[in-house]
Scaffold this motif. Structure first.
Motif, PDB file in Angstrom:
ATOM      1  N   THR A 171       0.817  -1.208   0.000  1.00 24.08           N
ATOM      2  CA  THR A 171       0.000   0.000   0.000  1.00 24.08           C
ATOM      3  C   THR A 171       0.856   1.266   0.000  1.00 24.08           C
ATOM      4  N   ASN A 172       2.014   1.210   0.654  1.00 17.37           N
ATOM      5  CA  ASN A 172       2.840   2.407   0.730  1.00 17.37           C
ATOM      6  C   ASN A 172       3.361   2.847  -0.637  1.00 17.37           C
ATOM      7  N   ILE A 173       3.379   1.953  -1.609  1.00 17.83           N
ATOM      8  CA  ILE A 173       3.784   2.324  -2.966  1.00 17.83           C
ATOM      9  C   ILE A 173       2.728   3.249  -3.575  1.00 17.83           C
ATOM     10  N   LEU A 174       1.463   2.910  -3.393  1.00 18.11           N
ATOM     11  CA  LEU A 174       0.386   3.755  -3.922  1.00 18.11           C
ATOM     12  C   LEU A 174       0.336   5.101  -3.206  1.00 18.11           C
ATOM     13  N   VAL A 175       0.591   5.097  -1.908  1.00 16.27           N
ATOM     14  CA  VAL A 175       0.613   6.351  -1.158  1.00 16.27           C
ATOM     15  C   VAL A 175       1.740   7.238  -1.678  1.00 16.27           C
ATOM     16  N   ALA A 205      -3.425  -8.475  -6.803  1.00 17.17           N
ATOM     17  CA  ALA A 205      -4.102  -7.953  -5.606  1.00 17.17           C
ATOM     18  C   ALA A 205      -5.264  -8.872  -5.235  1.00 17.17           C
ATOM     19  N   SER A 206      -5.461  -9.002  -3.942  1.00 15.59           N
ATOM     20  CA  SER A 206      -6.605  -9.741  -3.402  1.00 15.59           C
ATOM     21  C   SER A 206      -7.658  -8.726  -2.971  1.00 15.59           C
ATOM     22  N   VAL A 207      -8.839  -9.216  -2.659  1.00 13.08           N
ATOM     23  CA  VAL A 207      -9.892  -8.326  -2.178  1.00 13.08           C
ATOM     24  C   VAL A 207      -9.454  -7.599  -0.901  1.00 13.08           C
ATOM     25  N   PRO A 208      -8.898  -8.305   0.098  1.00 16.88           N
ATOM     26  CA  PRO A 208      -8.463  -7.562   1.293  1.00 16.88           C
ATOM     27  C   PRO A 208      -7.407  -6.503   0.982  1.00 16.88           C
ATOM     28  N   LEU A 209      -6.516  -6.776   0.054  1.00 19.85           N
ATOM     29  CA  LEU A 209      -5.495  -5.791  -0.285  1.00 19.85           C
ATOM     30  C   LEU A 209      -6.102  -4.591  -1.001  1.00 19.85           C
ATOM     31  N   MET A 210      -7.038  -4.823  -1.906  1.00 20.56           N
ATOM     32  CA  MET A 210      -7.716  -3.700  -2.575  1.00 20.56           C
ATOM     33  C   MET A 210      -8.485  -2.847  -1.559  1.00 20.56           C
ATOM     34  N   LEU A 211      -9.101  -3.494  -0.578  1.00 16.40           N
ATOM     35  CA  LEU A 211      -9.804  -2.748   0.463  1.00 16.40           C
ATOM     36  C   LEU A 211      -8.820  -1.930   1.309  1.00 16.40           C
ATOM     37  N   GLU A 212      -7.647  -2.471   1.541  1.00 12.07           N
ATOM     38  CA  GLU A 212      -6.595  -1.734   2.247  1.00 12.07           C
ATOM     39  C   GLU A 212      -6.147  -0.531   1.427  1.00 12.07           C
ATOM     40  N   TYR A 213      -5.927  -0.734   0.126  1.00  9.48           N
ATOM     41  CA  TYR A 213      -5.571   0.390  -0.747  1.00  9.48           C
ATOM     42  C   TYR A 213      -6.610   1.506  -0.595  1.00  9.48           C
ATOM     43  N   PRO A 252       0.388  -6.937  11.817  1.00 11.37           N
ATOM     44  CA  PRO A 252      -0.726  -7.715  11.265  1.00 11.37           C
ATOM     45  C   PRO A 252      -1.302  -7.123   9.980  1.00 11.37           C
ATOM     46  N   ALA A 253      -1.189  -5.817   9.787  1.00  7.55           N
ATOM     47  CA  ALA A 253      -1.715  -5.179   8.576  1.00  7.55           C
ATOM     48  C   ALA A 253      -0.915  -5.588   7.334  1.00  7.55           C
ATOM     49  N   ASP A 254       0.319  -6.032   7.527  1.00  6.00           N
ATOM     50  CA  ASP A 254       1.139  -6.461   6.393  1.00  6.00           C
ATOM     51  C   ASP A 254       0.867  -7.904   5.971  1.00  6.00           C
ATOM     52  N   GLU A 255       0.162  -8.635   6.808  1.00  3.25           N
ATOM     53  CA  GLU A 255      -0.088 -10.056   6.509  1.00  3.25           C
ATOM     54  C   GLU A 255      -0.811 -10.239   5.173  1.00  3.25           C
ATOM     55  N   THR A 302      -1.200 -12.293  -0.238  1.00  6.92           N
ATOM     56  CA  THR A 302      -1.526 -12.068  -1.647  1.00  6.92           C
ATOM     57  C   THR A 302      -0.364 -12.510  -2.522  1.00  6.92           C
ATOM     58  N   ALA A 303       0.848 -12.151  -2.119  1.00  4.02           N
ATOM     59  CA  ALA A 303       2.029 -12.531  -2.899  1.00  4.02           C
ATOM     60  C   ALA A 303       2.195 -14.048  -2.950  1.00  4.02           C
ATOM     61  N   LEU A 304       2.026 -14.706  -1.824  1.00  2.41           N
ATOM     62  CA  LEU A 304       2.205 -16.161  -1.781  1.00  2.41           C
ATOM     63  C   LEU A 304       1.102 -16.886  -2.549  1.00  2.41           C
ATOM     64  N   ASN A 305      -0.143 -16.487  -2.358  1.00  2.80           N
ATOM     65  CA  ASN A 305      -1.258 -17.129  -3.055  1.00  2.80           C
ATOM     66  C   ASN A 305      -1.251 -16.829  -4.550  1.00  2.80           C
ATOM     67  N   GLY A 306      -0.706 -15.692  -4.944  1.00  5.42           N
ATOM     68  CA  GLY A 306      -0.670 -15.311  -6.353  1.00  5.42           C
ATOM     69  C   GLY A 306       0.594 -15.735  -7.072  1.00  5.42           C
ATOM     70  N   SER A 307       1.457 -16.477  -6.372  1.00  5.34           N
ATOM     71  CA  SER A 307       2.749 -16.903  -6.944  1.00  5.34           C
ATOM     72  C   SER A 307       3.531 -15.711  -7.496  1.00  5.34           C
ATOM     73  N   ALA A 308       3.565 -14.656  -6.707  1.00  2.00           N
ATOM     74  CA  ALA A 308       4.297 -13.454  -7.109  1.00  2.00           C
ATOM     75  C   ALA A 308       5.785 -13.745  -7.176  1.00  2.00           C
ATOM     76  N   GLU A 309       6.442 -13.029  -8.059  1.00  2.00           N
ATOM     77  CA  GLU A 309       7.894 -13.152  -8.184  1.00  2.00           C
ATOM     78  C   GLU A 309       8.604 -12.126  -7.323  1.00  2.00           C
ATOM     79  N   ALA A 310       7.843 -11.158  -6.796  1.00  2.00           N
ATOM     80  CA  ALA A 310       8.418 -10.157  -5.897  1.00  2.00           C
ATOM     81  C   ALA A 310       7.303  -9.433  -5.164  1.00  2.00           C
ATOM     82  N   LEU A 311       7.678  -8.871  -4.034  1.00  2.00           N
ATOM     83  CA  LEU A 311       6.818  -7.991  -3.264  1.00  2.00           C
ATOM     84  C   LEU A 311       7.551  -6.653  -3.229  1.00  2.00           C
TER      85      LEU A 311
END
Length: 146
Positions: free
Chosen positions: A10-14, A40-48, A95-98, A103-112
């Motif tokens: 989220t801090n990237i968007l900020v 992005a997951s639904v919880p992450l979009m809601l955080e954004y 806990p807010a970073d979880e 999202t990265a792990l479930n989405g098979s991200a190559e980076a965070l």
């Protein structure tokens, strides 16, 4: 050439909303050019949404709730949705970073990508690279120069 799949903290968007001069803003421009895939997951979009609509954030940027909604709607056009099948909590101090890590792990991200690399030291246990926006932007530029 393989398009990298990443999760933006989220801090990237900020940071991108507060300055057009930094690497965070450059990453949003690169996303618009399809140089990488943002996950992005639904919880992450809601955080954004929650963070970008904070009164102090709106006051700093001069954005309104409506323009923030427009931005998030446009951003969603460039995001690949991630469904959270596995929750890995607790892994991090904040806990807010979880949700970012999940999202990265479930989405098979190559980076965070985050401005707070030290908050995600646990990601190394999952072999997930955690990069600053500048480091990821440099990586993208190297790939496009080759």
């Amino acid at each position: 050439m393989k398009i990298p799949r990443v999760v933006l903290d989220t801090n990237i968007l900020v940071a991108a909303s507060r300055s057009r001069n930094g690497a965070s803003h450059a990453l949003l421009l690169a996303l618009k050019k399809h140089q990488y895939t943002a996950l992005a997951s639904v919880p992450l979009m809601l955080e954004y949404e929650a963070v970008l609509k904070r009164p102090e954030q709106l006051a700093f940027t001069g954005h309104t709730l409506s323009t923030t909604d427009d931005f998030l709607n446009a951003l969603s056009l460039f995001i690949e949705p991630v469904h959270l099948h596995y929750l890995w909590r607790p892994q991090l101090r904040d806990p807010a970073d979880e949700m970012v890590l999940e999202t990265a792990l479930n989405g098979s991200a190559e980076a965070l990508v985050t401005l707070n690399v030290s908050d995600f030291v646990t990601a190394k246990h999952f072999r997930l690279p955690v990069l600053t926006p500048g480091a990821f932007l440099h990586q993208l530029l190297e790939e496009y120069i080759k």
